[in-house]
Design an enzyme around this catalytic site. Structure first.
Site, short mmCIF file in Angstrom:
data_model
loop_
_atom_site.label_atom_id
_atom_site.label_comp_id
_atom_site.label_asym_id
_atom_site.label_seq_id
_atom_site.Cartn_x
_atom_site.Cartn_y
_atom_site.Cartn_z
N SER A 467 0.82 -1.21 0.00
CA SER A 467 0.00 0.00 0.00
C SER A 467 0.86 1.26 0.00
CB SER A 467 -0.97 -0.05 1.19
OG SER A 467 -1.99 0.90 1.06
N ASP A 478 10.46 5.83 -9.85
CA ASP A 478 10.08 6.55 -11.06
C ASP A 478 10.88 7.84 -11.23
OD1 ASP A 478 8.27 4.59 -11.66
OD2 ASP A 478 6.53 5.67 -10.88
N LYS A 492 -0.59 -4.56 -3.11
CA LYS A 492 -1.90 -4.04 -2.66
C LYS A 492 -2.05 -2.61 -3.18
CE LYS A 492 -5.67 -3.71 -0.05
NZ LYS A 492 -6.01 -2.29 -0.21
#
Length: 688
Positions: A467, A478, A492
């Site tokens: 999460s 990224d 998740k």
């Protein structure tokens, strides 16, 4: 397929009354008007407002029937093939019965009543089997994982299966050193308890079983709670910082530890481990209660108790064979200590293979936020980002060469904090995207210019990082701000909402709650964290079975997908640096005793998880137990000797698992050292 039901459990203690011992009359097992209304609302939400927007059709009906039957009889020990044939008449009708102006799921109650009858008859016959004198010298095998085994065609065939089951239970007790009379008494109570608990299930329980089967047919995080379960859930959540601090799960007949909560009694004791099987529970010095075959909720109720009270758990270790001796874990129930859950720092020095390196480690068990304090503009409110900002400043002041953010076993928390924490390492920009069931996309951004730390950064993750952890790790990856190492994360990447059904019932009360998936997380590069999780830049060799873990192992999970990338400004391409770091990492770990130990342990656990049968020959079972224990001790001692420690005495209670984290952290520190060295080479080349 093993039946897995997750339950955030031993965190939770409450003064709830014990289960009602009253036997529910079969005639009362009928659908109520409130349940009819709840079905209507649930069907509408699942069809039109759930993130997956699943149409209730024949395919859903077919799978729902299978899942409901499985939820009642997951090991195929009660129903007969004739029962299953009789239920086939409804295989393609359940969708019509659910999605209508007058929903009617009476068939769910009829199937349950057939199941109850089978359990009652079976309990009576099994108790007679305990008088059998079993031959433990005979070569015979018991298949305990029966999820894919054909249904028994006759009562006689099922008698044969149960004879092996009883023989296996008797042999397990015998190998644990129990006398026959004691074993018969324990197993009599176990089998009677199973029958009695089925007789105590009422219409609300049956309806919840059926609706949860429907929820899992749509998606694994969608679930229904009856009014009573909803109230229990509310009480448990209000007390969620008390208990022993563990997330439990049902796997076949056992209650299994799936996560240890940082700061709880289990974590602080260092005695309870992930994958341990709880087979008995005792209050203080009272007699141990056998909990094999218990419902998870009932095991939880037994583990719960007042703060300061003692509980004893009888536990079988992870990786232990069928004949392994259980151990006793003594715990004192307490509140999960918030200070233990807060971010902490440490500095690694004297690192093997990286002499002279000083690496700062920030251990982050969860993403926490004092929402009320933030709302009230309290100048001293606690948050992950505020604490980590302070720790980063302290580490830089202490002259570290780089920083490791340790997110292992961090299951998430505040989305606000995942966004703000990322902002400590990037200037400004988007951090995560949320796509809702109506296809709108919301972008959460870091708008605070500047960074708190711009040195070498490593983020350490594992299969339990989920999460908010995945949002942070994905954003760092990224933006190319740091190097992600470890195992693929949990996966998740969905958001759930808890819906009070009474609000849509036009005055009708007592309908319960629906937990429903309503949104999905996406990284700024457009890829979802759902299902696949975050794949590290450097994958540790312990990740060889990652495909069987986390969201990837759940049926009907929301699939991985993509959306439009956000507008963000990553650092320059670092692929050549990563290639060199991977090469140096692989050259080290191939011969590293620590990683050899971890991989061997993981391989053994995977092999035992995949085991579907056991021998009923006593000598073979003893030999298998002794072999597993001997191999485990040899692995531990090879590792200990490599660390300059004394070999462990087989009769000692010393725990080698406490050293496992050092192996991974030390490799993380060596990767930081590699990053520093590679940067120095680039600077030298540029200046030359």
């Amino acid at each position: 397929m093993k039946r897995l039901i997750t339950y955030l459990a031993a965190l939770l203690i409450s003064p709830l009354a014990q289960a009602d011992e009253r036997i529910v009359p079969p005639g009362s097992l009928t659908m109520s008007n409130a349940q009819r209304k709840a079905t209507e609302i649930i069907a509408d939400f699942l069809s039109n407002h759930h993130y997956k927007k699943t149409r209730l059709d024949d395919a859903v009906s077919s799978e729902l029937l299978d899942r409901y039957i499985e939820s009642l009889d997951p090991t195929r020990m009660y129903f007969l093939k004739s029962d299953i044939r009789a239920f086939e008449a409804y295989r393609y009708r359940l969708d019509d019965l659910l999605d209508s102006r007058l929903p009617d799921v009476t068939i769910a109650f009829e199937i349950f009543k057939r199941f109850r009858t089978r359990v009652e008859r079976r309990t009576a016959s099994v108790l007679q089997m305990l008088d059998t004198s079993f031959d433990f010298t005979k070569d015979e095998t018991y298949v305990f994982d029966r999820a894919e085994v054909p249904w028994a065609g006759t009562e006689a065939q099922l008698d044969g299966v149960w004879r092996q089951r009883v023989k296996n239970d008797m042999l397990s007790q015998r190998l644990a050193g129990k006398e026959r009379a004691e074993s018969v008494e324990l197993l009599t109570k176990r089998y009677q308890r199973v029958g009695r608990r089925v007789q105590q299930l009422d219409r609300n329980d049956v309806f919840q079983y059926f609706m949860n089967a429907l929820g899992r047919t749509i998606e694994p995080h969608t679930a229904y709670m009856s009014p009573r379960s909803s109230e229990n859930f509310r009480i448990r959540m209000s007390l969620s910082l008390e208990g022993i601090g563990a997330a439990l799960q049902t796997e076949n007949e056992y209650t299994v530890v799936r996560r240890i909560i940082t700061g709880g009694p289990a974590d602080l004791s260092k005695k309870l481990k992930v994958d341990d099987r709880i087979v008995g529970v005792a209050q203080g010095d009272e007699k141990m209660v056998d909990v094999v075959s218990w419902r998870l909720e009932d095991v939880v109720d037994l583990i719960r108790g007042r703060k300061g009270s003692k509980v004893r758990l009888e536990v079988k270790s992870k990786g232990a064979g069928a004949g392994a001796q259980p151990r006793i874990v003594n715990l004192v129930r307490d509140r999960v200590k918030l200070e233990e859950q807060a971010a902490k720092k440490s500095i690694l020095t004297d690192i093997p293979g990286a002499p002279g390196t000083r690496v700062g480690v920030i251990d982050l068990p969860t993403f926490y936020l004092d929402i009320q304090g933030r709302y009230n503009n309290d100048p001293d409110y606690r948050s992950t980002t505020r604490d980590v900002r302070r720790l980063l400043g302290e580490l830089e002041g202490e002259g570290v060469d780089g920083v490791v953010v340790d997110l292992r076993s961090n299951s998430g928390g505040s989305l606000i904090e995942a966004t703000d924490l990322t902002g400590l390492f990037i200037d400004t920009g988007p951090v995560v995207q949320l796509r809702y069931s109506n296809d709108t996309v919301e972008v959460n951004e870091d708008s605070d210019a500047g960074v708190a730390y711009n040195g070498p950064l490593v983020v350490l993750v594992d299969r339990f990082s989920a999460s908010a952890s995945e949002i942070f790790a994905g954003a760092i990856q990224d933006y190319r701000r740091g190097v992600i190492i470890g195992e693929p994360t949990f996966g998740k990447g969905t958001v759930q909402r808890l819906l009070q059904l009474d609000r849509w019932a036009r005055g009708q009360k007592g309908l319960g709650q629906l937990k429903m998936t309503t949104a999905q997380f996406f990284r700024v590069n457009g890829e979802s964290t759902q299902h696949r999780g975050v794949t590290p830049d450097i994958v540790f060799p312990t990740a060889f079975d990652a495909a069987d873990q986390g969201e990837r192992a759940l049926e009907n999970a929301v699939p991985w997908s993509q959306t439009r990338p956000a507008a963000y400004d990553p650092s320059p391409d670092n692929s050549s640096l990563l290639a060199r770091l991977i090469q140096e990492h692989k050259a080290r770990v191939g011969a590293d005793p620590g990683f050899q130990f971890l991989v061997a342990e993981a391989t053994t656990r995977k092999s035992l998880r995949e085991q579907k049968s056991v021998s009923l020959n006593e000598n073979k079972r003893k030999a298998e137990r002794d072999r597993l224990e001997s191999e485990q001790l040899a692995r531990e001692n090879r590792f200990r000797v490599s660390r300059g420690l004394k070999p462990r005495d087989p009769d000692s209670d010393e725990e080698v698992e406490d050293l496992e984290g050092d192996i991974l952290l030390e490799e993380a520190a060596r990767i930081v050292r590699d990053m520093v060295d590679e940067s120095a080479k680039l600077e030298t080349a540029a200046s030359g």
